[in-house]
Design an enzyme around this catalytic site. Structure first.
Site, mmCIF file in Angstrom:
data_model
loop_
_atom_site.group_PDB
_atom_site.id
_atom_site.type_symbol
_atom_site.label_atom_id
_atom_site.label_comp_id
_atom_site.label_asym_id
_atom_site.label_seq_id
_atom_site.Cartn_x
_atom_site.Cartn_y
_atom_site.Cartn_z
ATOM 1 N N GLY A 161 -50.104 22.222 -136.806
ATOM 2 C CA GLY A 161 -50.805 21.011 -137.235
ATOM 3 C C GLY A 161 -51.403 21.100 -138.623
ATOM 4 O O GLY A 161 -51.841 20.093 -139.169
ATOM 5 N N CYS B 163 -33.112 -2.201 -121.285
ATOM 6 C CA CYS B 163 -32.155 -2.305 -122.389
ATOM 7 C C CYS B 163 -31.067 -3.313 -122.024
ATOM 8 O O CYS B 163 -30.505 -3.274 -120.926
ATOM 9 C CB CYS B 163 -31.527 -0.941 -122.672
ATOM 10 S SG CYS B 163 -30.161 -1.009 -123.858
ATOM 11 N N CYS C 244 -27.510 -1.021 -121.821
ATOM 12 C CA CYS C 244 -27.305 0.029 -120.820
ATOM 13 C C CYS C 244 -28.232 -0.112 -119.614
ATOM 14 O O CYS C 244 -28.130 0.648 -118.660
ATOM 15 C CB CYS C 244 -27.454 1.417 -121.444
ATOM 16 S SG CYS C 244 -29.178 1.891 -121.728
ATOM 17 N N CYS D 233 -31.799 -0.207 -126.631
ATOM 18 C CA CYS D 233 -32.325 1.120 -126.908
ATOM 19 C C CYS D 233 -32.305 1.379 -128.418
ATOM 20 O O CYS D 233 -31.303 1.108 -129.086
ATOM 21 C CB CYS D 233 -31.455 2.196 -126.260
ATOM 22 S SG CYS D 233 -31.530 2.218 -124.469
ATOM 23 N N CYS E 37 -28.196 5.385 -125.452
ATOM 24 C CA CYS E 37 -27.644 4.135 -124.937
ATOM 25 C C CYS E 37 -26.138 4.287 -124.683
ATOM 26 O O CYS E 37 -25.633 3.917 -123.615
ATOM 27 C CB CYS E 37 -27.904 3.016 -125.938
ATOM 28 S SG CYS E 37 -27.731 1.360 -125.245
#
Lengths: 227, 256, 283
Positions: free
Chosen positions: C29, C238, C241, C263, C269
Site C-alpha cells: 500500500g 447480463c 450471457c 458484462c 461473458c
C-alpha cells in the site's frame, strides 16, 4: 483580613522626561473582618491609588499588601485572580463590560466564575437587580446604554452578588437617589454583619458616618514634597 | 500545581535577526495569557514556536500531556506533536481560510478532528458538528454549506468550533478578531470568553489590540524587538505600566 | 524478434523498476517513487502500467490486457501488440491462461490464482490528493497515519447524497496501515483486492509512483459504522450471457432509448456464452 505594611507607590513617567512622582509612602493599615474603614483626604491625595493597589491593579514599589493571607505585591497573576474571584470584591464607579452582554449575565458572571451553576447564578443576579430597583425590562439588555445611576447599581449588584470576605467600595452611593442610597447602605451594613472587611471611599459624609468604623486620612502618607 | 505549559528560554533567530529571545513563562490550567506588541515584535514567532509550527533555536516548550506528564514538545517526535496539535491543542488563525478547508462543508470541517482521532459513526459525528455549530451561533441548517458562503465572522466562529470539538486543553490564537467588524468582534469575544470559562480552557492570544486582551486575558506579556519587556496581571500592566515601551503603547491607544 | 531490448525498456531501467516493485511488495500500500520513463504513448494511456509490465514480463509469460474489462478496445489492443512486438511474448484473452494481466479500471470476474500478476494502470495514486493538494503534506499524513481527512471525503459524500456516492477509486486501507487508491476500478471490485492469491502491482507513469499488494493481503474498504461499505452494480443480469454476479456496462442500442446491460469483462461473458449460457438480449 486586609493588611498593609510599609507600602509605597511611585509613578515613573518614562515618556515625559522620566519624571518620578512619589504618591504614597509608608502606608500601614489593618482592616479586621466586619470592619469598614473609610479613606479620606483631599482630591489627589491618593485614595483611589491606594484602593487600586489593594486590588492589585496598581503595583506597589515596596511593602506588603496581604488580603486573605496572600501578599498581592509578590503574588503571581493567577493568585491575584483567585483572590479577586473568591475573596476580594471591588465596586468601582465605572462599569467596564463586554459590549452586548445582557445585564443579568454581567451580574451573574462573578458567581459563574466561582463555580455557581448557570441557573442559580442567574436567579441570584435577578434577586439583586430587583433589590436595587433595576426595571426588569432592562435585565436582558446590555448596561452600556444605561443611565449613570443605573450603571452604578448594576456595578453594585455585581459586586455584592457573591459574598466576598473583603470588599473595596469606590464611591458606592455617588449618583444614587435617596431610596437606592438607602438600599446600598443597608447592603454594606449587611456585608459587615456577615464579617466582610471593607475599605471604602465615600464623599457622602452622612453615608460615611453611618457605615464606617474608622477614617484614615490618606494625606498623612503623602511623602514630603521636595520644593 | 503543575503548569500546563512551561516555556523556557525560547529563542528563535532569522539569520542575524532576532525573532524572539529568551522568553520564559508558565501557563497554568484555566489561564488566558495575552501577548501584545507591534508588528515585528516577535509575538507571532513566539506563538509559532510554542505551537510547533516553527522550531526554536534554543529553549523548551514543556506541555503537561495527559498520558505522560510534562514533555518537551520541541524535542518530542513529530507524530506525537502532531497528535497533540489535533487533540489537546488548538490553533485559531487570524484568517479563517488558513484554518478551514474551504472546499468542505461546515459539518465536515467540524467533524475532521473527530474523524482524525478515530470517530467512525456518521450520525454521531454529524450530531456533534451540529451541536458545535449551535454553540458558536451558526444555524444547524448551514451544516452542509461550505465556508465560502459564510461571512467573515461566521467563518471565524466555524474555525473555533472546528478547533474546540475535540475538547483541547490549550488554545493558541493569532489575532482572532483581526480583520472583523467591530460589532462582529464583540460577539466573538463574548463567545470566546464563555467557551474559555465553561470548558476551563487555557489560551494564549497574540494580538495588537489592547481591548481584546483586557477582555479576554488574565495575564499579559508585552514584547518589543523580540524581548519580553513587561509581564503581569492584564489590568495591572495596562493601568499601571512600568516599562517605557508599555507606557507608550498604552498611551497611544485612542480613547473612544 | 525486433531490434528493441526485451520488453522495450533497457535492463537498467527494468532493474530500477523491479527494485521499486519489491519495495512496494515489502510495504503493502505504500507509494514508492520511481524514475518513470518516457514511453511511446501519451500519459493517461497506461504508461505506468506498461513500465511495470515491462519489468515483470519474462519470455515464458502469457500476457493479457484489458481496458474496462474488454480485451478488444483500442488501448488494450495497442498495449498487447506493443509487447507482442517488443517482447515477443505470447498473448491471450483468457483470464485463466494469462500469467501477467495489465488492466485499466477493472479486476477480472474469474478469481485470480497464485502465480498470476495483475498490473493496474493508475492515473492519480494519491487518495488524499483531492482534499490536500500539497505532496509534502500528504506524504507526512501517510507516514504518520493521519487519515481523518479520508473520512472527511466520505462524510461529504453522505451529507450531500445521503449515502457514500463514491462509486469508483473507492479508498481502501491495506493491512491496517496505508490508505490506498485502488485505481479507478468500480467499488464492485473492491472486495476482490483483499485475500487475492495473485500479486497486484499498481503503476502511475505521470505521477511516478508504484505500489503493490502481495498475495493474500488484508484490504478493507473505508466506511462508517452506520454507512457500511457496499459493493454495488447495476441490478440486472447480463443481456448476453445471463450472469447475475458480474459487473455490467450499460449499452445504448438505438435512438429510442433502448439499452442493454452486458458484462464489462468480455472474456468472462464469452466463456459463459461458449458454455451455453444465454441472456435475454442474446442473438
Amino acid at each position: 483580613m486586609i493588611d498593609l505594611s510599609n507600602v509605597s507607590k511611585t509613578f515613573t513617567l518614562h515618556n515625559q522626561g522620566s519624571t518620578v512622582i512619589d504618591v504614597l509612602g509608608n502606608v500601614s493599615l489593618h482592616v479586621a473582618p466586619g470592619e469598614c474603614v473609610a479613606l479620606t483626604g483631599a482630591s489627589g491625595a491618593g485614595k483611589s491609588t491606594l484602593m487600586r493597589m489593594i486590588y492589585g491593579n496598581y503595583m506597589a514599589q515596596a511593602g506588603s499588601i496581604r488580603v486573605g493571607g496572600v501578599d498581592l505585591v509578590q503574588a503571581e497573576p493567577r493568585d491575584i485572580i483567585r483572590i479577586r474571584l473568591e475573596v476580594l470584591g471591588y465596586v468601582s464607579q465605572f462599569l467596564r463590560v463586554v459590549p452586548r452582554v445582557p445585564t443579568v449575565d454581567v451580574v451573574a458572571e462573578p458567581l459563574r466564575a466561582v463555580g455557581v451553576s448557570g441557573d442559580a447564578a442567574q436567579q441570584r443576579a435577578r434577586d439583586f437587580l430587583a433589590q436595587l430597583n433595576i426595571p426588569e425590562r432592562l435585565w436582558s439588555l446590555s448596561p452600556t446604554t444605561f443611565s449613570g445611576g443605573e450603571q452604578q447599581r448594576v456595578n453594585i449588584a455585581r459586586g455584592f452578588a457573591h459574598p466576598y470576605p473583603a470588599m473595596l467600595l469606590d464611591e458606592p452611593t455617588a449618583s444614587l437617589d435617596a431610596l437606592n442610597r438607602e438600599i446600598v447602605l443597608s447592603m454594606i451594613e449587611g456585608a459587615k454583619t456577615r464579617g466582610a472587611a471593607i475599605v471604602g471611599i465615600f464623599h457622602d459624609d452622612a453615608a460615611r458616618a453611618r457605615v464606617c468604623d474608622r477614617e484614615i486620612d490618606v494625606s498623612r502618607f503623602t511623602p514630603a514634597r521636595v520644593a | 500545581m503543575t503548569p500546563l505549559l512551561s516555556v523556557q528560554d525560547i529563542t528563535k533567530r532569522y539569520g542575524a535577526q532576532i525573532g524572539c529571545a529568551d522568553v520564559s513563562f508558565d501557563l497554568y490550567p484555566g489561564e488566558v495569557m495575552g501577548i501584545v506588541g507591534e508588528s515585528g515584535s516577535g509575538k507571532s514567532t513566539l506563538l509559532n514556536c510554542m505551537a510547533g509550527h516553527l522550531v526554536p533555536d534554543a529553549g523548551k516548550v514543556v506541555f503537561d500531556t495527559r498520558g505522560h506528564g510534562p514533555r518537551d514538545t520541541v524535542t518530542m517526535s513529530e507524530p506525537e506533536r502532531r497528535m497533540l496539535s489535533r487533540t489537546d491543542w488548538a490553533f485559531v488563525h487570524q484568517h479563517a481560510r488558513d484554518g478551514l478547508r474551504m472546499g468542505v462543508s461546515a459539518g465536515g470541517n467540524v467533524g475532521e478532528r473527530l474523524m482524525a482521532v478515530g470517530a467512525r459513526h456518521y450520525g454521531e459525528i454529524r450530531g456533534m458538528a451540529v451541536d458545535w455549530l449551535d454553540r458558536v451561533e451558526i444555524a444547524a441548517c448551514r451544516v452542509d454549506d461550505r465556508p465560502t458562503t459564510f461571512s467573515g465572522g461566521m467563518q471565524q466562529r466555524l474555525q473555533i468550533a472546528r478547533n474546540l470539538v475535540t475538547g483541547p486543553r490549550l488554545v493558541f490564537m493569532d489575532e482572532p478578531t483581526g480583520g472583523l467588524d467591530v460589532s462582529v468582534q464583540a460577539r466573538l469575544l463574548d463567545l470566546l470568553r464563555g467557551l474559555v470559562r465553561d470548558m476551563g480552557l487555557s489560551a494564549i492570544i497574540v494580538t495588537h489590540d489592547l481591548a481584546v486582551v483586557r477582555l479576554l486575558a488574565d495575564r499579559l506579556m508585552v514584547m518589543k524587538d523580540g524581548h519580553v519587556v513587561e509581564a503581569g496581571l492584564t489590568d495591572r500592566v495596562l493601568d499601571d505600566p512600568q516599562h517605557a515601551y508599555t507606557q507608550l503603547l498604552v498611551s497611544s491607544v485612542l480613547q473612544v | 524478434m525486433s531490434d528493441y531490448n526485451f520488453a522495450y525498456l533497457d535492463e537498467q531501467t527494468k532493474r530500477m523498476i523491479r527494485r521499486a516493485i519489491l519495495k512496494g511488495l515489502a510495504i503493502p500500500g505504500y507509494q514508492v517513487p520511481f524514475a518513470s520513463r518516457e514511453m511511446p504513448m501519451p500519459y493517461g494511456w497506461g504508461t505506468g502500467g506498461v513500465q511495470v509490465s515491462a519489468a515483470v514480463l519474462t519470455p515464458d509469460d502469457r500476457f493479457k490486457v484489458i481496458d474496462q474489462g474488454a480485451d478488444d478496445t483500442t488501448n488494450a489492443v495497442s498495449i498487447r501488440s506493443f509487447f507482442e512486438r517488443t517482447a515477443g511474448v505470447a498473448t491471450t484473452t483468457a483470464t485463466t491462461e494469462a500469467t501477467v494481466i495489465q488492466t485499466r479500471h477493472r479486476i477480472p470476474e474469474v478469481p485470480l490464482a497464485e502465480g498470476q500478476i495483475l498490473v493496474y494502470q493508475v492515473p492519480i495514486p494519491e487518495p488524499l490528493r483531492f482534499l490536500e493538494p500539497r505532496e509534502s503534506e500528504t506524504r507526512k499524513m501517510h507516514s504518520l497515519e493521519e487519515y481523518g481527512l479520508m473520512h472527511v471525503k466520505l462524510y461529504e459524500d453522505i451529507s450531500r447524497h445521503g449515502h457514500i456516492a463514491t462509486s469508483y477509486a473507492y479508498p481502501v486501507k491495506v493491512e491496517a496501515r496505508y490508505v490506498m487508491d485502488p485505481s479507478p476500478i468500480p467499488k464492485f471490485d473492491n472486495p476482490k483486492l483483499g485475500g487475492c492469491p495473485a500479486i497486484q502491482l499498481f503503476g502511475a507513469g505521470r505521477e511516478q509512483r508504484i505500489y503493490a499488494l502481495p498475495p493474500y493481503t488484508r484490504v478493507v474498504s473505508l466506511d462508517f459504522e452506520d454507512h457500511p461499505f457496499e459493493a454495488t452494480k447495476a441490478d440486472h443480469p447480463c443481456g448476453l450471457c445471463g450472469a447475475d454476479d458480474s459487473y455490467l456496462d450499460e449499452v445504448i442500442i438505438d435512438d429510442t432509448g433502448g439499452r442493454m446491460f452486458v458484462c464489462s469483462d468480455t472474456d468472462y461473458c464469452e466463456t459463459r456464452q461458449a458454455a451455453g449460457h444465454r441472456g435475454k438480449d442474446a442473438a
